[in-house]
Design a protein around this motif. Structure first.
Motif, PDB file in Angstrom:
ATOM      1  N   ARG A 112      30.222  37.633  38.640  1.00 33.26           N
ATOM      2  CA  ARG A 112      30.561  36.781  37.498  1.00 33.26           C
ATOM      3  C   ARG A 112      29.570  35.636  37.342  1.00 33.26           C
ATOM      4  NH1 ARG A 112      35.732  36.015  35.677  1.00 33.26           N
ATOM      5  NH2 ARG A 112      35.052  33.947  35.100  1.00 33.26           N
ATOM      6  N   ASP A 116      27.684  34.955  34.012  1.00 34.31           N
ATOM      7  CA  ASP A 116      27.873  33.671  33.324  1.00 34.31           C
ATOM      8  C   ASP A 116      26.547  32.952  33.087  1.00 34.31           C
ATOM      9  OD1 ASP A 116      30.542  33.976  33.030  1.00 34.31           O
ATOM     10  OD2 ASP A 116      31.145  32.620  34.646  1.00 34.31           O
ATOM     11  N   ARG A 119      24.776  34.678  30.315  1.00 31.99           N
ATOM     12  CA  ARG A 119      25.492  34.385  29.085  1.00 31.99           C
ATOM     13  C   ARG A 119      24.984  33.054  28.493  1.00 31.99           C
ATOM     14  NH1 ARG A 119      30.126  32.164  27.331  1.00 31.99           N
ATOM     15  NH2 ARG A 119      31.371  33.522  26.001  1.00 31.99           N
ATOM     16  N   LEU A 155      25.329  40.351  24.930  1.00 33.87           N
ATOM     17  CA  LEU A 155      26.441  39.444  25.169  1.00 33.87           C
ATOM     18  C   LEU A 155      27.777  40.188  25.180  1.00 33.87           C
ATOM     19  CD1 LEU A 155      25.206  36.367  23.154  1.00 33.87           C
ATOM     20  CD2 LEU A 155      25.942  36.315  25.548  1.00 33.87           C
ATOM     21  N   ARG A 156      27.888  41.203  24.325  1.00 32.65           N
ATOM     22  CA  ARG A 156      29.120  41.992  24.324  1.00 32.65           C
ATOM     23  C   ARG A 156      29.280  42.737  25.629  1.00 32.65           C
ATOM     24  NH1 ARG A 156      29.802  44.620  18.390  1.00 32.65           N
ATOM     25  NH2 ARG A 156      28.510  43.015  17.469  1.00 32.65           N
ATOM     26  N   GLU A 159      30.318  40.258  28.262  1.00 32.92           N
ATOM     27  CA  GLU A 159      31.726  39.900  28.080  1.00 32.92           C
ATOM     28  C   GLU A 159      32.639  41.005  28.615  1.00 32.92           C
ATOM     29  OE1 GLU A 159      32.424  36.632  27.440  1.00 32.92           O
ATOM     30  OE2 GLU A 159      31.384  36.792  25.517  1.00 32.92           O
ATOM     31  N   SER A 162      32.410  41.268  32.453  1.00 32.08           N
ATOM     32  CA  SER A 162      33.162  40.161  33.057  1.00 32.08           C
ATOM     33  C   SER A 162      34.646  40.456  33.065  1.00 32.08           C
ATOM     34  CB  SER A 162      32.965  38.867  32.266  1.00 32.08           C
ATOM     35  OG  SER A 162      31.701  38.355  32.469  1.00 32.08           O
ATOM     36  N   GLU A 163      35.128  40.915  31.914  1.00 33.76           N
ATOM     37  CA  GLU A 163      36.560  41.151  31.801  1.00 33.76           C
ATOM     38  C   GLU A 163      37.006  42.273  32.702  1.00 33.76           C
ATOM     39  OE1 GLU A 163      38.893  41.342  28.009  1.00 33.76           O
ATOM     40  OE2 GLU A 163      37.090  40.273  27.334  1.00 33.76           O
ATOM     41  N   GLU A 166      37.125  41.167  36.206  1.00 31.76           N
ATOM     42  CA  GLU A 166      38.246  40.273  36.423  1.00 31.76           C
ATOM     43  C   GLU A 166      39.550  41.048  36.593  1.00 31.76           C
ATOM     44  OE1 GLU A 166      39.641  36.523  33.888  1.00 31.76           O
ATOM     45  OE2 GLU A 166      37.786  36.497  35.033  1.00 31.76           O
ATOM     46  N   ARG A 170      41.936  41.129  39.834  1.00 34.65           N
ATOM     47  CA  ARG A 170      43.353  40.773  39.735  1.00 34.65           C
ATOM     48  C   ARG A 170      44.211  41.884  40.317  1.00 34.65           C
ATOM     49  NH1 ARG A 170      44.411  39.345  33.913  1.00 34.65           N
ATOM     50  NH2 ARG A 170      42.568  38.062  34.093  1.00 34.65           N
TER      51      ARG A 170
END
Ligand SMILES: Nc1ncnc2c1ncn2[C@@H]1O[C@H](COP(=O)(O)OP(=O)(O)OP(=O)(O)O)[C@@H](O)[C@H]1O
Ligand SMILES: [Mg+2]
Lengths: 178, 227
Positions: A112, A116, A119, A155-156, A159, A162-163, A166, A170
């Motif tokens: 990340r 980041d 980004r 960038l997409r 994104e 990253s998601e 994540e 989780r």
């Protein structure tokens, strides 16, 4: 893209022979063009000369001798800096970005942070271009829009990656809960 | 907190839950006068909720909102709604105009509600002109295209020269060329008047119009990326 830093990244995982590194590289990063053995050995030689890698064993037998390499402390520091330094926001930086993200993921560094940082660099460039766009004539505007579109695609991907990472983290944390 | 105490609009450590769903979980923002800030984050991360707290529409469970050096979130609703009318402008994803009124009447609405002097009404016509809406100015909002309605919504948000414009996906329903026109005009007009903008978006091309961006994930604002 820097083959020497990528091999260093693979070497960090465990001391390896040149041919092991070549196959690992091809498996992870050589979508179209595989690495030549000669290039692997030349690169390892340079890494050794620069103090980033060292020979930890030599196997002799029939055929050429085989040298086993390990990363040095300086090598780890150099690799760390490289992975954490965002790429310049050129339209074609994405393949190195992919390599850095993968190496971070494989080595337990937070991917990340890589995403980041990139980004931020990409968005800053996009801001610059968006400002320039208002003063641009038709020809300039084509060029500016082309670059913006490519940055937007990167960038997409950043994104989405990253998601996804994540969500994975989780889910992992949930699994670890007693 | 690193937030500048002189900021025009500031929120510290906002937390807000809808029942058992935490929507905000430590969100902080500071916006300077005239600054344009993009608010980005995945769907459901709390962007709209944060915008509503900043605008004094929702009250956070925890944390503080400060507007021009005064505490906003603890004011009674009557006072907050007066501040919203006078000092804030709003643009949403779907124009949100009064469908029975003409575009011109929609744009005049904030001035009428504020009992602004007649002389200020000229601003509505200037905005209609600047947004290339003169030809459709006397059409009812229900009878114009999405792009025209959205430009009128931009005019309505700016006509009373607000301190801050809150924009939630203002170009989300438009094609990219129309969206670009709406956005460029919003940004230009805000810069002319010194109004700040907080713009929620998923689109990096939209975010690139801002001076900087704030990222929110799981109700928490993360490191601000400064240009
Ligand atoms: N009125 C409400 N009642 C209950 N839950 C709500 C309400 N509004 C928002 N939420 C919840 O709070 C969380 C944050 O919602 P919010 O609308 O702020 O997200 P968002 O970032 O604006 O998402 P999007 O990009 O999809 O618009 C979500 O989990 C959402 O389901
Ligand atoms: Mg929303």
């Amino acid at each position: 893209m820097s083959i020497s830093r990528t091999l260093l990244g693979l070497l960090e995982n465990e001391p390896s022979y040149g041919y092991t590194l070549k196959h690992r590289y091809d498996e992870l990063f050589a979508r179209t063009k595989t690495l030549a053995f000669g290039q692997v050995y030349a690169t390892l030689g340079r890494l050794e000369r620069d103090g980033y890698a060292e020979v930890v064993g030599v196997e002799t037998g029939e055929g050429p001798e085989r040298r086993r390499y390990a990363i040095t402390t300086e090598g780890v520091a150099e690799l760390d800096t490289w992975i954490r330094t965002p790429e310049p926001a050129t339209a074609f930086a994405q393949s190195t970005l992919f390599v850095k993200t993968t190496l971070a993921l494989l080595s337990g560094r937070p991917p990340r942070e890589v995403l980041d940082a990139q980004r931020g660099v990409h968005l800053a460039r996009m801001r610059e271009l968006t400002k320039a766009r208002t003063r641009a004539d038709d020809i300039d505007r084509l060029a500016v829009d082309y670059e913006i579109a490519h940055l937007d695609a990167d960038l997409r991907w950043i994104e989405e990656a990253s998601e996804r990472l994540e969500h994975r983290d989780r889910a992992k944390n949930k699994g670890n809960r007693p | 907190m690193t937030e500048d105490p002189r900021a025009l609009l500031r929120a510290d450590d906002l937390r807000l839950a809808f029942g058992s769903t935490p929507a905000l979980d430590g969100a902080s923002v500071a916006v300077e006068r005239g600054e344009i800030v993009a608010l980005m984050g995945p769907s459901g991360s709390g962007k709209s909720t944060l915008l509503h707290c900043l605008a004094g529409v929702l009250r956070p469970d925890h944390g503080e909102v400060w507007w021009e050096g005064r505490r906003l979130d603890t004011l009674p609703e009557r006072r907050r709604s007066a501040i919203r009318l006078e000092r804030f402008g709003f643009v949403f994803q779907f124009g949100d105009l009064v469908p029975e009124l003409t575009l011109r009447e929609n744009i005049l609405l904030p001035l009428r509600l504020l009992r602004a002097p007649r002389a200020d009404f000229q601003r509505a016509d200037d905005l209609l002109d600047r947004l290339e809406l003169v030809e459709v100015a006397s059409r009812r909002a229900a009878e114009v295209s999405g792009g025209q309605a959205q430009r009128a919504a931009v005019a309505r948000a700016l006509v009373h020269r607000p301190g801050v414009v809150f924009a939630d996906e203002p170009t989300g329903a438009l094609d990219s060329v129309t969206g670009e026109i709406v956005l460029t005009t919003l940004v230009q007009l805000a810069r002319d008047h010194g109004s700040s903008i907080i713009i929620v978006t998923h689109d990096h091309r939209v975010a690139a119009h801002a001076d900087r961006e704030i990222v929110i994930r799981d109700g928490r604002t993360t490191a601000e990326v400064i240009a």
